[in-house]
Design a protein around this motif. Sequence first.
Motif, short mmCIF file in Angstrom:
data_model
loop_
_atom_site.label_atom_id
_atom_site.label_comp_id
_atom_site.label_asym_id
_atom_site.label_seq_id
_atom_site.Cartn_x
_atom_site.Cartn_y
_atom_site.Cartn_z
N ASN A 1 4.99 4.36 7.45
CA ASN A 1 4.56 2.96 7.41
C ASN A 1 5.51 2.08 6.60
N ASN A 2 6.78 2.12 6.95
CA ASN A 2 7.84 1.29 6.38
C ASN A 2 8.19 1.60 4.93
N GLN A 3 7.69 2.70 4.38
CA GLN A 3 8.11 3.15 3.06
C GLN A 3 9.02 4.35 3.25
N THR A 4 10.11 4.39 2.50
CA THR A 4 11.12 5.41 2.68
C THR A 4 11.36 6.18 1.40
N LYS B 1 0.84 -1.18 0.00
CA LYS B 1 0.00 0.00 0.00
C LYS B 1 0.89 1.24 0.00
N GLU B 2 0.73 2.06 -1.01
CA GLU B 2 1.54 3.27 -1.13
C GLU B 2 1.09 4.30 -0.11
N MET B 3 2.05 4.87 0.61
CA MET B 3 1.74 5.89 1.61
C MET B 3 1.99 7.30 1.09
N PHE B 4 2.88 7.43 0.11
CA PHE B 4 3.19 8.74 -0.43
C PHE B 4 2.47 8.92 -1.75
N ALA B 5 1.92 10.11 -1.97
CA ALA B 5 1.25 10.40 -3.23
C ALA B 5 2.30 10.66 -4.29
N SER B 6 2.41 9.76 -5.24
CA SER B 6 3.31 9.90 -6.39
C SER B 6 4.75 10.20 -5.99
N ASP B 7 5.20 9.62 -4.88
CA ASP B 7 6.58 9.83 -4.42
C ASP B 7 6.94 11.31 -4.33
N LYS B 8 5.99 12.12 -3.87
CA LYS B 8 6.22 13.56 -3.78
C LYS B 8 6.94 13.89 -2.49
N LEU B 9 8.16 14.37 -2.63
CA LEU B 9 8.93 14.86 -1.50
C LEU B 9 9.81 15.99 -2.02
N SER B 10 9.68 17.16 -1.42
CA SER B 10 10.51 18.31 -1.79
C SER B 10 11.26 18.76 -0.57
#
Length: 140
Positions: free
Chosen positions: A125-128, A49-58
Amino acid sequence: MGLWQAPANASGAINFQLHLNATNNDNSTSGDNIYATTTTLTAKSTGVKEMFASDKLSVYPNPAQNNFYVDFELVSESNVNISLFGADGKLIKQLTAQKMNGGKHSLVFNPEVKPGLYLVNIVANNQTISKRLNIQLLIK
């Protein structure tokens, strides 16, 4: 013989038939065997289950001189840990550890560290997801 097609929506069973001819290469039929077997596999979900929306991190500004911002978007409520690691991979500072609602977040940090290259690491949740950050000497 047709092409194999996966079951729709990862449901249903998949039947495999395996036929194997084992020979001993002595130009005789003695010791040669034919094997046949059938096995059935049932599809199971292996997705995460993806926790980040479209791997968006700035992470900005980059380079930073003192404060920097971390912007990210969570798909749903999650325990979030944001840490700062040195270029050697050692933990320098845990910036935050808290439960956050789904949606967009913008946090500001002043880690008070020496100038250098760092890695901002966010775990939900264990996604980095990680981003590099260059902290420069503040010129007054």
